[in-house]
Scaffold this motif. Structure first.
Motif, PDB file in Angstrom:
ATOM      1  N   MET B 165       0.843  -1.202   0.000  1.00  0.00           N
ATOM      2  CA  MET B 165       0.000   0.000   0.000  1.00  0.00           C
ATOM      3  C   MET B 165       0.881   1.256   0.000  1.00  0.00           C
ATOM      4  O   MET B 165       0.591   2.220  -0.709  1.00  0.00           O
ATOM      5  CB  MET B 165      -0.921  -0.030   1.227  1.00  0.00           C
ATOM      6  N   VAL B 166       1.957   1.214   0.783  1.00  0.00           N
ATOM      7  CA  VAL B 166       2.868   2.361   0.831  1.00  0.00           C
ATOM      8  C   VAL B 166       3.429   2.619  -0.575  1.00  0.00           C
ATOM      9  O   VAL B 166       3.462   3.759  -1.045  1.00  0.00           O
ATOM     10  CB  VAL B 166       4.009   2.118   1.847  1.00  0.00           C
ATOM     11  N   VAL B 167       3.831   1.532  -1.254  1.00  0.00           N
ATOM     12  CA  VAL B 167       4.375   1.672  -2.608  1.00  0.00           C
ATOM     13  C   VAL B 167       3.268   2.128  -3.571  1.00  0.00           C
ATOM     14  O   VAL B 167       3.440   3.078  -4.348  1.00  0.00           O
ATOM     15  CB  VAL B 167       4.983   0.320  -3.094  1.00  0.00           C
ATOM     16  N   ALA B 168       2.106   1.479  -3.477  1.00  0.00           N
ATOM     17  CA  ALA B 168       1.007   1.761  -4.420  1.00  0.00           C
ATOM     18  C   ALA B 168       0.478   3.181  -4.278  1.00  0.00           C
ATOM     19  O   ALA B 168       0.064   3.800  -5.261  1.00  0.00           O
ATOM     20  CB  ALA B 168      -0.120   0.753  -4.213  1.00  0.00           C
ATOM     21  N   LEU B 169       0.511   3.709  -3.040  1.00  0.00           N
ATOM     22  CA  LEU B 169      -0.020   5.066  -2.832  1.00  0.00           C
ATOM     23  C   LEU B 169       0.795   6.134  -3.555  1.00  0.00           C
ATOM     24  O   LEU B 169       0.317   7.254  -3.756  1.00  0.00           O
ATOM     25  CB  LEU B 169      -0.093   5.386  -1.338  1.00  0.00           C
ATOM     26  N   SER B 170       1.992   5.769  -3.967  1.00  0.00           N
ATOM     27  CA  SER B 170       2.780   6.750  -4.726  1.00  0.00           C
ATOM     28  C   SER B 170       2.088   7.067  -6.056  1.00  0.00           C
ATOM     29  O   SER B 170       2.419   8.054  -6.707  1.00  0.00           O
ATOM     30  CB  SER B 170       4.218   6.269  -4.935  1.00  0.00           C
ATOM     31  N   ALA B 171       1.105   6.223  -6.433  1.00  0.00           N
ATOM     32  CA  ALA B 171       0.316   6.492  -7.643  1.00  0.00           C
ATOM     33  C   ALA B 171      -0.415   7.835  -7.537  1.00  0.00           C
ATOM     34  O   ALA B 171      -0.762   8.454  -8.542  1.00  0.00           O
ATOM     35  CB  ALA B 171      -0.697   5.371  -7.873  1.00  0.00           C
ATOM     36  N   PHE B 172      -0.648   8.305  -6.310  1.00  0.00           N
ATOM     37  CA  PHE B 172      -1.310   9.596  -6.120  1.00  0.00           C
ATOM     38  C   PHE B 172      -0.423  10.743  -6.607  1.00  0.00           C
ATOM     39  O   PHE B 172      -0.882  11.833  -6.864  1.00  0.00           O
ATOM     40  CB  PHE B 172      -1.660   9.814  -4.643  1.00  0.00           C
ATOM     41  N   TRP B 173       0.880  10.474  -6.686  1.00  0.00           N
ATOM     42  CA  TRP B 173       1.814  11.499  -7.166  1.00  0.00           C
ATOM     43  C   TRP B 173       2.276  11.226  -8.592  1.00  0.00           C
ATOM     44  O   TRP B 173       2.281  12.095  -9.413  1.00  0.00           O
ATOM     45  CB  TRP B 173       3.054  11.562  -6.274  1.00  0.00           C
ATOM     46  N   VAL B 174       2.719   9.963  -8.825  1.00  0.00           N
ATOM     47  CA  VAL B 174       3.427   9.703 -10.073  1.00  0.00           C
ATOM     48  C   VAL B 174       2.654   8.898 -11.119  1.00  0.00           C
ATOM     49  O   VAL B 174       3.064   8.824 -12.263  1.00  0.00           O
ATOM     50  CB  VAL B 174       4.778   8.983  -9.803  1.00  0.00           C
ATOM     51  N   GLU B 175       1.568   8.259 -10.740  1.00  0.00           N
ATOM     52  CA  GLU B 175       0.735   7.430 -11.623  1.00  0.00           C
ATOM     53  C   GLU B 175       1.416   6.133 -12.073  1.00  0.00           C
ATOM     54  O   GLU B 175       0.756   5.145 -12.302  1.00  0.00           O
ATOM     55  CB  GLU B 175       0.222   8.209 -12.842  1.00  0.00           C
ATOM     56  N   GLU B 176       2.738   6.129 -12.250  1.00  0.00           N
ATOM     57  CA  GLU B 176       3.419   4.896 -12.673  1.00  0.00           C
ATOM     58  C   GLU B 176       4.146   4.297 -11.471  1.00  0.00           C
ATOM     59  O   GLU B 176       5.106   4.877 -10.985  1.00  0.00           O
ATOM     60  CB  GLU B 176       4.443   5.204 -13.787  1.00  0.00           C
ATOM     61  N   THR B 177       3.677   3.148 -11.022  1.00  0.00           N
ATOM     62  CA  THR B 177       4.262   2.578  -9.802  1.00  0.00           C
ATOM     63  C   THR B 177       4.810   1.165 -10.005  1.00  0.00           C
ATOM     64  O   THR B 177       5.345   0.581  -9.083  1.00  0.00           O
ATOM     65  CB  THR B 177       3.202   2.527  -8.686  1.00  0.00           C
ATOM     66  N   ARG B 178       4.636   0.641 -11.235  1.00  0.00           N
ATOM     67  CA  ARG B 178       5.027  -0.767 -11.454  1.00  0.00           C
ATOM     68  C   ARG B 178       6.525  -1.000 -11.256  1.00  0.00           C
ATOM     69  O   ARG B 178       6.936  -2.072 -10.852  1.00  0.00           O
ATOM     70  CB  ARG B 178       4.640  -1.234 -12.858  1.00  0.00           C
ATOM     71  N   GLY B 179       7.342   0.017 -11.574  1.00  0.00           N
ATOM     72  CA  GLY B 179       8.791  -0.110 -11.417  1.00  0.00           C
ATOM     73  C   GLY B 179       9.144  -0.339  -9.958  1.00  0.00           C
ATOM     74  O   GLY B 179       9.918  -1.239  -9.617  1.00  0.00           O
ATOM     75  N   LEU B 180       8.522   0.464  -9.089  1.00  0.00           N
ATOM     76  CA  LEU B 180       8.764   0.322  -7.647  1.00  0.00           C
ATOM     77  C   LEU B 180       8.301  -1.047  -7.161  1.00  0.00           C
ATOM     78  O   LEU B 180       8.967  -1.699  -6.366  1.00  0.00           O
ATOM     79  CB  LEU B 180       7.978   1.407  -6.891  1.00  0.00           C
ATOM     80  N   GLU B 181       7.149  -1.468  -7.678  1.00  0.00           N
ATOM     81  CA  GLU B 181       6.597  -2.765  -7.276  1.00  0.00           C
ATOM     82  C   GLU B 181       7.529  -3.901  -7.714  1.00  0.00           C
ATOM     83  O   GLU B 181       7.741  -4.868  -6.978  1.00  0.00           O
ATOM     84  CB  GLU B 181       5.212  -2.953  -7.911  1.00  0.00           C
ATOM     85  N   PHE B 182       8.091  -3.749  -8.907  1.00  0.00           N
ATOM     86  CA  PHE B 182       9.004  -4.763  -9.448  1.00  0.00           C
ATOM     87  C   PHE B 182      10.197  -4.941  -8.498  1.00  0.00           C
ATOM     88  O   PHE B 182      10.554  -6.058  -8.125  1.00  0.00           O
ATOM     89  CB  PHE B 182       9.479  -4.322 -10.845  1.00  0.00           C
ATOM     90  N   VAL B 183      10.778  -3.804  -8.081  1.00  0.00           N
ATOM     91  CA  VAL B 183      11.934  -3.850  -7.189  1.00  0.00           C
ATOM     92  C   VAL B 183      11.530  -4.478  -5.846  1.00  0.00           C
ATOM     93  O   VAL B 183      12.215  -5.357  -5.310  1.00  0.00           O
ATOM     94  CB  VAL B 183      12.515  -2.426  -6.979  1.00  0.00           C
ATOM     95  N   TYR B 184      10.370  -4.046  -5.325  1.00  0.00           N
ATOM     96  CA  TYR B 184       9.881  -4.574  -4.043  1.00  0.00           C
ATOM     97  C   TYR B 184       9.730  -6.099  -4.113  1.00  0.00           C
ATOM     98  O   TYR B 184      10.174  -6.824  -3.220  1.00  0.00           O
ATOM     99  CB  TYR B 184       8.538  -3.903  -3.692  1.00  0.00           C
ATOM    100  N   ASN B 185       9.103  -6.569  -5.191  1.00  0.00           N
ATOM    101  CA  ASN B 185       8.875  -8.016  -5.330  1.00  0.00           C
ATOM    102  C   ASN B 185      10.186  -8.786  -5.396  1.00  0.00           C
ATOM    103  O   ASN B 185      10.299  -9.874  -4.851  1.00  0.00           O
ATOM    104  CB  ASN B 185       8.034  -8.306  -6.574  1.00  0.00           C
ATOM    105  N   LYS B 186      11.170  -8.194  -6.069  1.00  0.00           N
ATOM    106  CA  LYS B 186      12.452  -8.894  -6.192  1.00  0.00           C
ATOM    107  C   LYS B 186      13.129  -9.004  -4.822  1.00  0.00           C
ATOM    108  O   LYS B 186      13.752 -10.005  -4.513  1.00  0.00           O
ATOM    109  CB  LYS B 186      13.389  -8.187  -7.203  1.00  0.00           C
ATOM    110  N   PHE B 187      12.990  -7.964  -3.999  1.00  0.00           N
ATOM    111  CA  PHE B 187      13.523  -8.032  -2.632  1.00  0.00           C
ATOM    112  C   PHE B 187      12.814  -9.138  -1.841  1.00  0.00           C
ATOM    113  O   PHE B 187      13.424  -9.890  -1.100  1.00  0.00           O
ATOM    114  CB  PHE B 187      13.350  -6.684  -1.906  1.00  0.00           C
ATOM    115  N   LEU B 188      11.472  -9.197  -2.032  1.00  0.00           N
ATOM    116  CA  LEU B 188      10.689 -10.209  -1.316  1.00  0.00           C
ATOM    117  C   LEU B 188      11.119 -11.618  -1.739  1.00  0.00           C
ATOM    118  O   LEU B 188      11.240 -12.524  -0.916  1.00  0.00           O
ATOM    119  CB  LEU B 188       9.192  -9.997  -1.605  1.00  0.00           C
ATOM    120  N   PHE B 189      11.358 -11.782  -3.035  1.00  0.00           N
ATOM    121  CA  PHE B 189      11.751 -13.105  -3.553  1.00  0.00           C
ATOM    122  C   PHE B 189      13.104 -13.533  -2.984  1.00  0.00           C
ATOM    123  O   PHE B 189      13.317 -14.696  -2.710  1.00  0.00           O
ATOM    124  CB  PHE B 189      11.862 -13.072  -5.086  1.00  0.00           C
TER     125      PHE B 189
END
Lengths: 334, 267
Positions: B165-189
């Motif tokens: 949610m913290v990452v996704a809420l950046s959509a309120f500013w930048v609209e494109e958040t998939r890059g951040l999500e990609f990095v987050y998921n790779k850390f999780l993996f």
């Protein structure tokens, strides 16, 4: 009593300006260039309780931005607004209990589920007492004649059926003000008429304040008493719809399909707009002649296959307003 | 009474989302076939590794424990919908307006919606993964840890929701958040323990990872299920709860700032 009070409301968006070409794109990445765009500027008006207001203007005029500020979705850059005595963006949750909204281009109904499920959800979201909810739901089902569609998945409903369910869902909590954003978009003439009747009935019987935006001059004419015209973020007209009609809604568009290709039509107040074989589009000046007179004259000379009569689109009315210099006359509106 | 009404509101949102999600069960089943493929690949990889090491266990995990660990982590990971995609689309299409114009808490609404979807997907994954595990590996040696799985998985999914949610809420500013999500998921993996238990990491990395919130997402539930240690359970649950509280507060703060910046498209 006032339902809505808006004073010098303004909203400016900061937009990133894209430069042309690949080099321009790289430059934009390194040194972004922003421009400020005023979507709404110094808008001031009040709406009385039970009033039916049309808030009209062309695309990008600032209508939806104003609605979003009045419903608390957007925070304004300047000015002040009160809806039912509440500041929309500071007391959004509290205000949400007292207002309703219908966005014609968006659906609030759950796509795979029947409308009855959305109704149930709305009753919980608005924290309605069970007995109140059941009574209100049954009343709306009857009024909107949606009984047969209530248990059909939304994806299987026609646009007209869905829209009646959408409006009914927005009214479950008995809102004192309802914001209708393009409620009849994409609907056929019969369904449009039905929706207009229902909304009028609601206003008459429950005293609900209507705040309507529409590109359809017919919605404005048949639903509202007062119109505010906004263009380029500024109000250019605020008066009775009757006056707007008399001054600016002076023409109707008549589309004809005749049995044979017609010759030149010479009638006072009638201007030929387009011609394609047996198809003819006319602009009729209602101040000079009537639709009935024009049609009688044509039918006397030709065999008529089909006819449609339309109001000019809102864009045309606004162009007409500018042509007659209304924006200069009405500079001090509000 | 008021608290009950408010709770009922979110229970109802969860129930209706769950019903809506059931329309996609066949889709989830097809997607879950991918889970079987991944597990088959891991099975081959770890079989080779264990054969190469010539040991009955690696870092305290037997081959069977390790495979059941992966069944849990993969079932959880594949059950999580993309919150960034959802929020990004809501902002771009202007649908976010519908959530904001109703008397519901934006984050709570998304939480129940997310958890309902997770519930359906996780059940499908656990059934398929569990069947594969039982057929190929046999039942786990000790079932005690699996009894804690519903609770630890709930905590894991909640923590993942808050971080997302913290990452996704950046959509309120930048609209494109998939890059951040990609990095987050790779850390999780990787450091989140999805691909292997943290105990298998080098000592120095383990020390860093223990201070990260990511371990509470899939490592805590999977570790508790397959290598249950009663003495560590309370500490792991408290760490999970602590991170949930911290990131719930961060999400709330980001939301409060973001909603003022929000530019609702459409209309």
């Amino acid at each position: 009593m006032e339902s809505i009070r808006v004073t010098e409301l303004g909203k400016t968006f900061r937009l990133k300006r894209k430069r042309e070409g690949l080099a321009g794109s790289v430059r934009s990445l390194l040194r972004p260039d922003y421009v400020e765009k005023a979507a709404v500027e110094g808008v001031t008006f009040t709406v009385r309780q039970g009033e039916k207001l049309a808030f009209v203007g062309p695309n990008g005029a600032g209508k939806s931005t104003t609605i979003k500020m009045l419903t608390g979705i957007l925070h304004p850059t300047s000015g002040h607004a009160e809806v039912l005595g509440l500041n929309p963006w500071k007391e959004r949750m509290k205000l949400a209990h007292c207002i309703g909204s219908v966005f014609g281009q968006k659906s609030q109904l759950w796509y795979h589920l029947p409308p009855s499920d959305t109704f149930e959800l709305m009753s919980r979201i608005y924290e309605l007492r069970r007995s109140d909810y059941v009574q209100r739901r049954d009343e709306l089902i009857e009024r909107f004649d949606i009984g047969p569609h209530l248990h059909t998945a939304v994806r299987k409903l026609s646009l007209g059926e869905r829209m009646r369910c959408e409006i009914a869902a927005s009214l479950l909590h008995r809102p004192q003000v309802i914001f209708l954003d393009e409620p009849t978009i994409g609907l056929d003439v019969v369904v449009k008429q039905r929706i207009r009747e229902l909304v009028n009935e609601l206003n008459r019987e429950e005293g609900t304040t209507l705040f309507l935006t529409s590109h359809d001059a017919g919605d404005v004419e048949r639903l509202c008493d007062r119109a505010i015209v906004i263009n380029g973020g500024r109000m250019i007209f605020d008066d009775r719809v009757e006056l707007m009609k008399r001054r600016f809604l002076t023409h109707k568009t008549v589309q004809l399909v005749l049995h044979e290709e017609p010759g030149s039509l010479q009638m006072p107040g009638v201007q030929e707009q387009a011609r394609d074989g047996v198809k003819l589009t006319l602009s009729v000046d209602m101040g000079v002649t009537s639709i009935e007179a024009v049609l009688s004259q044509i039918m006397a000379a030709y065999l008529l296959v089909d006819v449609t009569v339309e109001d000019p689109p809102m864009e045309e009315i606004i162009t007409q307003m500018y042509r007659t210099g209304v924006h200069e006359q009405e500079e001090g509106v509000g | 009474m008021i608290a009950l009404t408010k709770t009922l509101k979110y229970v109802c949102i969860g129930r209706i989302t769950l019903r809506n999600q059931l329309a996609y069960v066949v889709d989830f089943l097809v997607r879950s076939l991918f889970l079987l493929l991944i597990l088959y690949i891991f099975l081959q990889l770890w079989q080779t590794t264990f054969a190469g090491e010539g040991a009955a266990s690696i870092a305290g995990y037997s081959f069977r424990q390790l495979m059941w660990y992966l069944i849990v982590t993969e079932s959880m990971t594949l059950a999580c919908p993309s919150l960034c995609t959802r929020l990004e689309e809501e902002v771009k299409s202007g649908d976010v307006a519908f959530k904001l114009v109703r008397p519901v808490n934006f984050i709570a609404f998304h939480y129940v919606e997310y958890m309902s979807e997770v519930a359906v997907r996780f059940c499908v994954n656990v059934i398929l993964g569990g069947m594969l595990g039982l057929l190929v590996l046999g039942p786990p040696d000790d079932m005690t840890g699996f009894l804690w799985l519903p609770l630890t998985a709930l905590g894991g999914f909640t923590l993942n929701f808050m971080l997302n949610m913290v990452v996704a809420l950046s959509a309120f500013w930048v609209e494109e958040t998939r890059g951040l999500e990609f990095v987050y998921n790779k850390f999780l993996f990787t450091v989140g323990g999805m691909l292997m238990p943290i105990e298998l990491f080098p000592e120095s990395l383990q020390r860093i990872v223990r201070w990260l919130p990511l371990q509470g997402i899939v490592y805590t539930p999977a570790k508790t299920a397959v290598a249950f240690e009663a003495v560590r359970l309370a500490g792991m649950l408290m760490a999970q709860a602590g991170w949930i509280v911290i990131f719930a507060c961060v999400a709330l703060l980001v939301y409060r700032r973001g909603v003022k910046k929000l530019n609702v498209n459409g209309g």
